[in-house]
Design a protein around this motif. Structure first.
Motif, PDB file in Angstrom:
ATOM      1  N   SER A  15       5.133 -89.554 -40.909  1.00 44.56           N
ATOM      2  CA  SER A  15       5.621 -88.999 -40.743  1.00 44.56           C
ATOM      3  C   SER A  15       6.944 -89.359 -39.741  1.00 44.56           C
ATOM      4  CB  SER A  15       5.380 -87.744 -40.158  1.00 44.56           C
ATOM      5  OG  SER A  15       5.223 -86.709 -39.387  1.00 44.56           O
ATOM      6  N   GLN A  16       7.008 -89.641 -38.993  1.00 48.16           N
ATOM      7  CA  GLN A  16       7.268 -90.024 -37.858  1.00 48.16           C
ATOM      8  C   GLN A  16       8.271 -90.752 -38.087  1.00 48.16           C
ATOM      9  OE1 GLN A  16       6.693 -88.667 -34.100  1.00 48.16           O
ATOM     10  NE2 GLN A  16       5.583 -88.034 -35.749  1.00 48.16           N
ATOM     11  N   ALA A  19      10.968 -88.604 -40.481  1.00 55.71           N
ATOM     12  CA  ALA A  19      11.783 -87.559 -39.948  1.00 55.71           C
ATOM     13  C   ALA A  19      13.049 -87.933 -38.790  1.00 55.71           C
ATOM     14  CB  ALA A  19      10.393 -86.880 -38.575  1.00 55.71           C
ATOM     15  N   ALA A  20      12.826 -89.120 -37.788  1.00 53.31           N
ATOM     16  CA  ALA A  20      13.566 -89.501 -37.375  1.00 53.31           C
ATOM     17  C   ALA A  20      14.912 -90.092 -38.128  1.00 53.31           C
ATOM     18  CB  ALA A  20      12.899 -90.779 -35.911  1.00 53.31           C
ATOM     19  N   MET A  23      16.913 -86.926 -39.157  1.00 52.12           N
ATOM     20  CA  MET A  23      17.670 -86.192 -37.827  1.00 52.12           C
ATOM     21  C   MET A  23      18.543 -87.013 -37.931  1.00 52.12           C
ATOM     22  SD  MET A  23      15.705 -83.746 -36.346  1.00 52.12           S
ATOM     23  CE  MET A  23      16.672 -83.842 -34.532  1.00 52.12           C
ATOM     24  N   HIS A  26      21.085 -86.022 -40.846  1.00 49.47           N
ATOM     25  CA  HIS A  26      21.301 -85.109 -41.177  1.00 49.47           C
ATOM     26  C   HIS A  26      22.696 -84.404 -41.598  1.00 49.47           C
ATOM     27  CE1 HIS A  26      25.346 -84.021 -37.770  1.00 49.47           C
ATOM     28  NE2 HIS A  26      24.367 -85.900 -37.220  1.00 49.47           N
ATOM     29  N   PHE A  45       4.056 -81.077 -35.224  1.00 41.88           N
ATOM     30  CA  PHE A  45       5.439 -81.903 -35.588  1.00 41.88           C
ATOM     31  C   PHE A  45       6.108 -81.253 -35.344  1.00 41.88           C
ATOM     32  CE2 PHE A  45       8.239 -82.428 -39.052  1.00 41.88           C
ATOM     33  CZ  PHE A  45       8.642 -83.102 -39.159  1.00 41.88           C
ATOM     34  N   GLN A  48       8.512 -81.663 -31.841  1.00 39.57           N
ATOM     35  CA  GLN A  48       9.204 -82.280 -32.206  1.00 39.57           C
ATOM     36  C   GLN A  48      10.519 -82.422 -33.051  1.00 39.57           C
ATOM     37  OE1 GLN A  48       6.028 -85.366 -33.389  1.00 39.57           O
ATOM     38  NE2 GLN A  48       7.142 -86.616 -31.885  1.00 39.57           N
ATOM     39  N   TYR A  49       9.538 -81.637 -33.982  1.00 45.57           N
ATOM     40  CA  TYR A  49      11.670 -82.026 -35.505  1.00 45.57           C
ATOM     41  C   TYR A  49      11.995 -80.100 -36.106  1.00 45.57           C
ATOM     42  CZ  TYR A  49       9.844 -87.450 -35.254  1.00 45.57           C
ATOM     43  OH  TYR A  49       9.958 -88.069 -34.948  1.00 45.57           O
ATOM     44  N   PHE A  51      12.544 -79.035 -38.329  1.00 46.98           N
ATOM     45  CA  PHE A  51      11.849 -78.473 -39.233  1.00 46.98           C
ATOM     46  C   PHE A  51      11.819 -77.353 -39.995  1.00 46.98           C
ATOM     47  CE2 PHE A  51      13.017 -83.451 -39.659  1.00 46.98           C
ATOM     48  CZ  PHE A  51      13.729 -83.589 -39.358  1.00 46.98           C
TER      49      PHE A  51
END
Length: 344
Positions: A15-16, A19-20, A23, A26, A45, A48-49, A51
């Motif tokens: 997921s890292q 997810a990055a 971002m 966006h 999670f 860090q993000y 969401f």
């Protein structure tokens, strides 16, 4: 540009980079949900993000603002989760491999077509800068006729990696180095040179690991034009090194090293594409830039908007998984494929 509503399903290590990338994208995407089963992972999670997080997969899929789902669960859950998404009318971007077996992989691809939903697969090496340039050169015939080719994946995974529940098992992962790590290089190679036939193979588990599946595989291949090719892939190369693809043509030679490219023509001309040297081939499995992930996700989002197939379709990923299965089948027919006693 219309933003696409997305749900991210599965909050493990994969997921890292996703997810990055989301971002970074966006302006193109609206991440409605990040779905996980573990409260600890959801909490980590969320720090860090930005969401929204939930453990309710059904609610995330049913959200009318969600058009597409990025599925990052272990491979043995891909078919079930993807089919739930298709039934709800959602498009799916699926982490590699398609599934743990070829039959389940085929079923997943058929389900997507039956539902008339877009299915993309995360084989992001096709979007690396060196790979993009090499594909252009091959399409233009700049290397001439391919006379031989090779690929190597000399990676490393410590025993602690395989001590994690499910890793390196047939039940959860479906395979070892070929299906879990080298699949990226094999997919890129196949997409560049065409379908390959397997003439000989070796598949084994070295004494460096205690695991169910293979940590070493090699194969002699034949390209569509009859030229020879070879593969070596392992996670038993301490410290690891970048994966490489070499293609020798009648007009020049190209070598992909990680994301970079070096081309030397017979007339003395040279061309290079410089790129970040990190590939995730060592103990830190997430040590690589997210550029290729961003490009792959952007392509998938555009495919949803434009009602077209993404670059890496389910059928493309299935062809790569079929080649891997052929290598394993040929390799397992040899007498030396039984795992040897591990160290320690």
């Amino acid at each position: 540009m219309r933003r696409i509503g997305i749900a991210l399903v599965g909050l493990g290590p994969a997921s890292q980079p996703h997810a990055a990338s989301l971002m970074e994208l966006h302006e193109q995407v609206d991440v409605r949900w990040a779905v996980g089963r573990s409260a600890a992972r959801l909490e980590a999670f969320a720090t860090q993000y930005p969401f929204p997080v939930t453990t309710d997969l059904d609610a995330a899929i049913a959200d009318p603002a969600v058009e597409a789902i990025i599925v990052l669960t272990p491979p043995n859950a891909h078919l079930e989760v993807a089919e739930r998404c298709f039934r709800a009318g959602r498009h799916v971007l699926l982490e590699k491999p398609l599934e743990v077996s070829l039959d389940r992989a085929k079923e997943l691809v058929v389900s997507a077509r039956r539902a008339q939903r877009r299915l993309g697969v995360v084989l992001q090496h096709r979007f690396r800068p060196g790979a993009i340039r090499l594909r252009e050169l091959l399409a233009q015939g700049k290397l001439g006729t391919i006379e031989l080719a090779s690929m190597t994946v000399p990676w490393w995974r410590p025993q602690s990696y395989y001590d994690e529940p499910g890793r390196g098992t047939l039940a959860r992962d479906g395979g070892g180095v070929l299906l879990t790590q080298a699949i990226h290089t094999i997919d890129l190679f196949r997409s560049l040179v065409g379908g390959c036939t397997v003439e000989a193979a070796q598949v084994t588990t070295t004494a460096l690991h205690r695991m169910e599946t293979e940590d070493y595989a090699s194969a002699l291949l034949r390209l569509p034009n009859g030229a020879p090719a070879s593969l070596m892939a392992t996670t038993a190369m301490p410290h690891g090194a970048p994966e490489t693809i070499s293609i020798v043509g009648t007009l020049g030679t190209a070598k992909l090293v990680g994301a970079g490219l070096e081309v030397i023509w017979l007339d003395g001309r040279e061309e290079r594409v410089e790129a970040d040297a990190r590939t995730g081939g060592g103990a830190n499995i997430m040590d690589f830039p997210i550029d290729a992930h961003c490009l792959l996700i952007a392509d998938f989002l555009d495919a949803v908007r434009s009602d077209r197939d993404p670059v890496v379709t389910g059928e493309e990923a299935l062809a790569t998984q079929q080649l891997i299965e052929e290598i394993l089948t040929v390799g397992r027919g040899r007498a030396d494929t039984a795992p040897r006693q591990a160290l320690g």
